[in-house]
Each structure stands twice: as C-alpha cells, then as structure tokens.
Design an enzyme around this catalytic site. Structure first.
Site, mmCIF file in Angstrom:
data_model
loop_
_atom_site.group_PDB
_atom_site.id
_atom_site.type_symbol
_atom_site.label_atom_id
_atom_site.label_comp_id
_atom_site.label_asym_id
_atom_site.label_seq_id
_atom_site.Cartn_x
_atom_site.Cartn_y
_atom_site.Cartn_z
ATOM 1 C CE LYS A 31 -2.882 2.900 2.828
ATOM 2 N NZ LYS A 31 -3.578 3.128 4.099
ATOM 3 N N GLY A 48 -8.199 8.967 10.054
ATOM 4 C CA GLY A 48 -8.437 9.044 11.499
ATOM 5 C C GLY A 48 -9.530 10.010 11.914
ATOM 6 N N GLY A 81 -11.380 7.603 6.684
ATOM 7 C CA GLY A 81 -12.555 8.436 6.898
ATOM 8 C C GLY A 81 -13.758 7.725 7.471
ATOM 9 C CG ASN A 92 -5.733 1.335 12.084
ATOM 10 O OD1 ASN A 92 -4.557 1.206 11.841
ATOM 11 N ND2 ASN A 92 -6.192 1.054 13.294
#
Lengths: 256, 70
Positions: A99, A160, A187, A208
């Site tokens: 990534k 975040g 998001g 996450n």
C-alpha cells in the site's frame, strides 16, 4: 453465491481490510482482526527496537501465513521515502503487494498526488503491485491506474477523522471509471459509513481507527464486517429509485 | 585486543568486532535475521546474503520490521 474480488492475481472473499495501529494490545488487535473477518491487514515498517529486542512482535499475534500483510508507507512525505520503505518491506515480507501513501502535510494527512504518482511509477518499474491511497478525484485515480496502480484507494475523509464519506459523487465517479478495484481508504467512522462505500459500488473498504478507537473494538470489528457485507449485497441487489413524494406500500384498490 | 570498527545502526553509533557478517550483527543485536529487513548504505541486503556480506567500517544500517499501522 460466491462473491469475491481480486487484486494483483490474489482472490479474497472478505472486502474489509483492517489496520493494525492504535490497539491497546496485540491480543485485542488479533481478536478484532478475527471478528472483522479481514483477510488483509495493513502494517507499517519501522526500525526494530535495538534497546529491547525481546519485545513481542505483531507477527507473533497475527500470522502472516494466514492473513495477508499489506505493508504501507504511512508517515512518508516524499516519493523517495515511500519507495525506500517499500523496498525494505518487500525484503521483510517477500511479496510485491503493497500500500502506497505519500502524505502532503501532517495537519490533514492529505495525499500529495504529485509525489504519489511519481512513487507509483517507480514502484511499478521495480515490479511492485501498489494499492494506492489517493484523493477522491476521478482524474487522479485514472492517472494512477495508467501508471500501474493495482487498486485505487480514495479517502472518504481525512485519515483518522471518522467523518464518513464526504463526497459520494466523486467516489462513485472513480468506481465507474476504474478498471482496477476501488477501496475507500480512510474516513470511515461507523458501520453505516462502510455500508455507504459498498453501496456506491466500491470493491472494499480499508479502516483502522474506526475499529481501534471504538469503545469495544471487537464488537465494532464485527459491525464493520456485517456493514461491508450488507452494503455489498444492497449494491448487488440494486436499490429502488428515489422519489420526491410518497408512494403507498399497500394497495389502494379494495379500500373500505 | 580484538580490533573493532565503527558503524551506525538505526541512527546510533556502535562498535562491533571487525570481520563479522550482517547476519552476525543482527544476532549480536538480539534479532532473528529471518524476521527483519536490512538496508546497508541505502542498499537492501537480500536476506539470503546476510551471512555473506561483511560489516565494514563506516557502514550505515537500517534494520526494520513490521509493526502495527493503518
């Protein structure tokens, strides 16, 4: 019904990719990954702790043989740093699927698309298969795909932030224009946000903080699994049209 | 007295015995060579060659592994 998606020649049944940062413990992290059903987890590449080399490691809790590790370049602000990080990641893990994210500034963590495109070109030339974090811009997405990105991963909102998908129109435009998988990356705050991404036709969602910072990350991981599945099913089912006024569900004929 | 050389590992100075390999260095640091990736003077040292590459005076190493991240 088998509903799978493929990236760079690998096929997955889960459309949820989860991060491994911000958890209270490795145990909690592993339990959340299990509850999420994710087959891919993102990981960061960092210096080993030389002063205390006996510390437990992520690989002791989440087995790279059963869950695909997707090394990321979080924290990189230039193409050169990102490429350097992924060369090390490839050596540490032995795989090409990575990534890429090249950030523009710390305040918003918005991607720097000029550097991102440059890094994508270098990585592809070196044989990497980069899944690329990007702005929700259909033109930038197309340019990344032309450069060889194996997946396009537009942000739904800043990393975040938990604000949910801010621009459904551009996410949908990216989905319609892309010939490679599109995953919303960043998001998502809660389950309905993940469902929205899937209803827009995305191939998957990466998150996450939404799981790690939930009061109960393990329950939230399961909520996200269900939301991604449910959003996907709704997309496949084809939603009803929208009307400006009511349309009764019960027949008008036979009214007393 | 054993001859030592000066190197940098993850940004910190360190003296090690002359003539050791990169794999020896990793073990000396308490690391399992199979679980880390090594960059020597900005070049990746392939894991298969860690035992063959000699540590030289002035070398700059980055030794990394996977940690939790988004």
């Amino acid at each position: 019904m088998s509903d799978t998606w493929s990236v760079a020649g690998r096929t997955f049944t889960s459309r949820l990719i989860v991060g491994t940062g911000k958890y209270k413990s490795f145990e909690q992290n592993a339990a959340a990954v299990e509850a999420s059903g994710a087959q891919i987890v993102t990981v960061a590449v960092r210096r080993v702790n030389i002063s205390d080399p006996g510390q437990p490691m992520l690989t002791d809790f989440i087995d790279p043989k059963t869950v695909t590790y997707l090394p990321n370049t979080a924290g990189c602000f230039t193409a050169a740093d990102a490429v350097r990080t992924l060369r090390l990641a490839r050596e540490a893990g032995g795989w090409e699927l990575v990534k890429l994210e090249v950030l523009g500034e710390a305040k918003t963590l918005y991607p720097d698309m000029r550097e991102t495109l440059k890094a994508t070109e270098t990585l592809v030339a070196e044989g990497f298969k980069p899944m690329v974090y990007c702005v929700d811009d259909p033109i930038a997405a197309r340019q990344l795909e032309e450069a060889g990105a194996v997946a396009i991963m537009p942000l739904g909102a800043p990393i975040g932030s938990g604000l949910g998908i801010q621009n459904r129109v551009t996410i949908r435009l990216i989905v319609e224009g892309a010939g490679v998988p599109v995953l919303v990356d960043a998001g998502v705050g809660t389950a309905s946000d993940a469902a929205v991404a899937m209803e827009l036709g995305c191939d998957g969602v990466l998150m996450n903080t939404a799981i790690a910072e939930a009061k109960d990350p393990i329950v939230m991981a399961r909520a996200m699994k269900l939301a991604v599945e449910s959003g996907r099913l709704a997309y496949l089912a084809g939603r009803m049209g929208q009307r400006r006024y009511a349309d009764p569900s019960s027949p008008l004929a036979g009214l007393i | 007295m054993q001859e030592t050389i000066s190197i940098r590992v993850n940004g910190a100075h360190r003296r090690v015995a002359a003539g050791i390999s990169v794999a020896d260095l990793a073990r000396e640091l308490g690391l399992e060579p199979a679980k880390v990736a090594v960059e020597r003077n900005l070049e990746i040292v392939p894991r298969s060659t860690l035992a063959q590459v000699a540590v030289e005076d002035g070398d700059d190493y980055e030794i990394v592994t996977f940690v939790g991240g988004g």
